[in-house]
Design a protein around this motif. Structure first.
Motif, PDB file in Angstrom:
ATOM      1  N   UNK A  90     101.427  87.708  10.729  1.00  0.00           N
ATOM      2  CA  UNK A  90     100.879  87.726  12.092  1.00  0.00           C
ATOM      3  C   UNK A  90     101.063  86.407  12.805  1.00  0.00           C
ATOM      4  N   UNK A  91     101.075  85.297  12.065  1.00  0.00           N
ATOM      5  CA  UNK A  91     101.216  83.994  12.733  1.00  0.00           C
ATOM      6  C   UNK A  91     102.653  83.485  12.725  1.00  0.00           C
ATOM      7  N   UNK A  92     103.580  84.303  12.179  1.00  0.00           N
ATOM      8  CA  UNK A  92     104.987  83.938  12.347  1.00  0.00           C
ATOM      9  C   UNK A  92     105.851  83.824  11.114  1.00  0.00           C
ATOM     10  N   UNK A  93     105.289  83.962   9.910  1.00  0.00           N
ATOM     11  CA  UNK A  93     106.122  83.917   8.700  1.00  0.00           C
ATOM     12  C   UNK A  93     107.047  85.139   8.676  1.00  0.00           C
ATOM     13  N   UNK A  94     108.252  84.975   8.159  1.00  0.00           N
ATOM     14  CA  UNK A  94     109.204  86.087   8.098  1.00  0.00           C
ATOM     15  C   UNK A  94     109.022  86.927   6.834  1.00  0.00           C
ATOM     16  N   UNK A  95     108.493  86.330   5.784  1.00  0.00           N
ATOM     17  CA  UNK A  95     108.209  87.072   4.553  1.00  0.00           C
ATOM     18  C   UNK A  95     107.332  86.206   3.655  1.00  0.00           C
ATOM     19  N   UNK A  96     106.521  86.867   2.825  1.00  0.00           N
ATOM     20  CA  UNK A  96     105.689  86.177   1.842  1.00  0.00           C
ATOM     21  C   UNK A  96     105.928  86.812   0.493  1.00  0.00           C
ATOM     22  N   UNK A  97     106.182  85.979  -0.511  1.00  0.00           N
ATOM     23  CA  UNK A  97     106.499  86.459  -1.847  1.00  0.00           C
ATOM     24  C   UNK A  97     105.443  86.015  -2.846  1.00  0.00           C
ATOM     25  N   UNK A  98     105.163  86.884  -3.785  1.00  0.00           N
ATOM     26  CA  UNK A  98     104.321  86.512  -4.908  1.00  0.00           C
ATOM     27  C   UNK A  98     105.123  85.602  -5.833  1.00  0.00           C
ATOM     28  N   UNK A  99     104.432  84.695  -6.497  1.00  0.00           N
ATOM     29  CA  UNK A  99     105.110  83.738  -7.377  1.00  0.00           C
ATOM     30  C   UNK A  99     105.918  84.438  -8.476  1.00  0.00           C
ATOM     31  N   UNK A 100     105.515  85.667  -8.852  1.00  0.00           N
ATOM     32  CA  UNK A 100     106.231  86.385  -9.915  1.00  0.00           C
ATOM     33  C   UNK A 100     107.641  86.782  -9.485  1.00  0.00           C
ATOM     34  N   UNK A 101     107.912  86.802  -8.185  1.00  0.00           N
ATOM     35  CA  UNK A 101     109.239  87.155  -7.680  1.00  0.00           C
ATOM     36  C   UNK A 101     110.146  85.935  -7.542  1.00  0.00           C
ATOM     37  N   UNK A 102     109.617  84.780  -7.894  1.00  0.00           N
ATOM     38  CA  UNK A 102     110.311  83.515  -7.653  1.00  0.00           C
ATOM     39  C   UNK A 102     110.948  83.010  -8.954  1.00  0.00           C
ATOM     40  N   UNK A 103     112.228  82.556  -8.951  1.00  0.00           N
ATOM     41  CA  UNK A 103     113.016  82.365  -7.741  1.00  0.00           C
ATOM     42  C   UNK A 103     114.085  83.441  -7.479  1.00  0.00           C
ATOM     43  N   UNK A 104     114.439  84.285  -8.481  1.00  0.00           N
ATOM     44  CA  UNK A 104     115.618  85.143  -8.373  1.00  0.00           C
ATOM     45  C   UNK A 104     115.601  86.061  -7.157  1.00  0.00           C
TER      46      UNK A 104
END
Length: 235
Positions: A90-104
């Motif tokens: 809502x404030x402008x981020x294009x996407x938010x990922x959970x740490x479990x999806x990081x980094x691949x």
């Protein structure tokens, strides 16, 4: 090579840097003062939260970025619940990922976003400013969708030839400003991300591109060698 600014309270891990570099993503650490001054210089901004970070801090960073640039902004959250993701979106981020999806998964998502944006920009540029020769039909165009070269023969036939990754990077640069001589430093930086590479490596790429143009029955002399300086695409 795409350049990503990273905002985090943690030290940047070298293994993480190398993982991104494999996909032509260069990570640069930013501090809070850089959010205002430098975010527009990057292809995207990655906010990496730590375990103790307040949501309000991340929100503040996102809003500062959006106030000063239209740069892609992605968040790596310790716990990316649905509520948190919606707040950041809502404030402008294009996407938010959970740490479990990081980094691949994050790396692939970011790379695909940037490549799609680049392809759209190239298509817009080609539609508005086609490369013409003496007022005639364009002799060549870059196709960013499949990274190929579209060639037009003297008989107005159109051929399309595939390019390797480095061939595409080189031709994309040369075709961006027909008639301009790009020196070796500029070419090296565009292809390998460093200003120094042996000149024969660029010459080898040019040789193979010219051969592909010849095999497509088009005029390979459109790529001109400027001795001791670099290369250009003729206008």
């Amino acid at each position: 090579m795409y350049h990503l600014g990273v905002i985090s309270n943690e030290e940047m891990d070298q293994q993480l840097v190398e993982a991104f570099q494999k996909y032509d993503l260069n990570l640069v650490s930013l501090d809070e003062t850089d959010i205002i001054q430098k975010t527009s210089d990057f292809d995207g901004i990655l906010i990496k939260e730590d375990a103790n970070q307040e949501i309000s801090t991340t929100c503040e960073w996102i809003m500062k970025i959006k106030e000063n640039s239209g740069t892609f902004t992605w968040v790596i959250s310790e716990v990316a619940t649905s509520t948190i993701r919606q707040i950041y979106l809502k404030i402008g981020a294009d996407a938010t990922f959970d740490k479990s999806h990081f980094p691949s998964e994050v790396i692939l998502f970011i790379r695909n976003n940037l490549q799609r944006q680049e392809a759209n920009k190239m298509l817009d540029q080609q539609n508005s400013e086609p490369h013409v020769s003496n007022g005639q039909m364009p002799l060549l165009k870059i196709n960013p969708i499949n990274r190929s070269l579209i060639l037009y023969t003297k008989d107005s036939d159109k051929n399309e030839v595939g390019l390797t990754k480095n061939e595409y990077k080189l031709m994309e640069l040369l075709c961006s400003q027909p008639g301009k001589v790009f020196n070796y430093e500029e070419i090296n930086e565009n292809i390998w991300g460093t200003s120094y590479q042996p000149t024969y490596q660029v010459a080898n790429i040019i040789f193979h591109v010219r051969e592909k143009i010849k095999n497509a029955s088009a005029d390979s002399s459109i790529i001109k060698t400027i001795q001791a300086k670099g290369y250009m695409v003729k206008q």
